[in-house]
Structure formats: structure tokens, C-alpha cells
Design an enzyme around this catalytic site. Sequence first.
Site, PDB file in Angstrom:
ATOM      1  N   ASP A   1       0.882  -1.160   0.000  1.00 19.44           N
ATOM      2  CA  ASP A   1       0.000   0.000   0.000  1.00 19.44           C
ATOM      3  C   ASP A   1       0.925   1.215   0.000  1.00 19.44           C
ATOM      4  O   ASP A   1       2.109   1.108   0.344  1.00 19.44           O
ATOM      5  CB  ASP A   1      -0.869  -0.019   1.262  1.00 19.44           C
ATOM      6  CG  ASP A   1      -1.637   1.272   1.440  1.00 19.44           C
ATOM      7  OD1 ASP A   1      -2.361   1.658   0.511  1.00 19.44           O
ATOM      8  OD2 ASP A   1      -1.483   1.902   2.503  1.00 19.44           O
ATOM      9  N   LEU A   2       0.411   2.369  -0.368  1.00 19.19           N
ATOM     10  CA  LEU A   2       1.267   3.555  -0.459  1.00 19.19           C
ATOM     11  C   LEU A   2       1.163   4.447   0.780  1.00 19.19           C
ATOM     12  O   LEU A   2       2.072   4.492   1.604  1.00 19.19           O
ATOM     13  CB  LEU A   2       0.920   4.352  -1.713  1.00 19.19           C
ATOM     14  CG  LEU A   2       1.813   5.568  -2.011  1.00 19.19           C
ATOM     15  CD1 LEU A   2       3.269   5.153  -2.165  1.00 19.19           C
ATOM     16  CD2 LEU A   2       1.318   6.290  -3.264  1.00 19.19           C
TER      17      LEU A   2
END
Length: 211
Positions: free
Chosen positions: A8-9
Site C-alpha cells: 500500500d502507499l
Amino acid sequence: MIKAILFDLDGTLLDTNELIYKAFCTTFKEVLGIVLPKGEITNLYGKPLKDSFANYTEDKQIIENLIKTHRNYNDLHHDDMCQPFNGVLELLTKLKEKGIKCGVVTSKRKNVAIHGMTLGRIIEFMDIIISPEDTKKHKPDGEPAMTACEFLGIEPKEAIMVGDSPYDLMCGKNAGCFTCGVEYTTLNINELLKVEPTYMVKNPLDILKLI
């Protein structure tokens, strides 16, 4: 054998927690005239904005206004409130040295995600970036993680999906990947544990121990 790490960022690689929190606060206050507890706001992290705002109104026009306001705040303040977490650049460097493929699976718009990754100097490490524009279904459905694995030419069981929210972990689990929650999340950690991730790590560099 693990061949790829999918990240995920926001809240996992990039520390945008305060940016996202203030964007939600500003949006709810300006559009709906409400102030929500911090815990309620952080529970919205990792979800598509449309899903988050649908909890507060069924009016599609108001939802679009909420999304627009949130994005405007994010675009205006993003560059001043976005940087990699400590250890992320070292982690990514070592993963590439080991021949491990890296990818981002995010609920963020692709152009904004790419801008943040460029700003944080992590884009050069990524072999694939999957954003909402790339799939019909989104987190927590497994399609985004599965799409990343297909592009990388690996089986989901050869990848670990890393994230700071239950939606990230459910996406990985639904795709058939191993999953890893990060203890430095701003969310209630018990919400991550409910998903029963394969692993939990205290900091980014701990991911190296999983491969």
C-alpha cells in the site's frame, strides 16, 4: 518462495497520515458541517473515498462534492506533508538487491500516487503501480493485488501484500497472497489483527526478515 512485495502507499511507504487526517477534517467541516473524532476518521484510511463518504450521505451529488473537496485539499498541501517513513528507502534498496520485485497497490489516483512516489524517491524501485484506474473492483476485493501479480508474472502465493489498514490486508488475503500489517499504522492495531495477517512488523526494515 517469495518473489514480490506489494505495498500500500499512504501510511505504509509514505507518511501522509497527517495530510489525510486534515483533508478529511476539512472536508467534513466544510461540506457537512460536522467534526468527527480522530478515531472515526482514521478508520476511513485505506478505503476508496466514495466508500468512505457513503457512510455519511446517500446523496450522490454531495458525495462528489466531498470527494472534490478532499482531493483539492490533498493537491494543495501534498508536497509539504509527504515523505517516506524511516527505513523505506533502505528496505527498497535491499529488496531490489535480492532480486525481489516490488509493486504498489493503492486506492490513490494514479497521477497523485506517481507524484508522491517521485517526490519520495521511491518510484524507481517499483515494477508495477496499481491504482483504482486499473481495476473494476477495488480494495478490499482481491482484484488489485491479483492484477499486480499477473503483471509481475508470479502466483499470488509468491507475494506478500503489506499495508496499514484492514482493506489492504483483506485485498491481499482475497487475492491469495501472504499479508503483512504494519504496527506503525495510525489506525487501531486491533482492526488489523482482526484480519489475521500472516505477519506483523514494527518497522519497514523488518520486512526483510520475511523473505
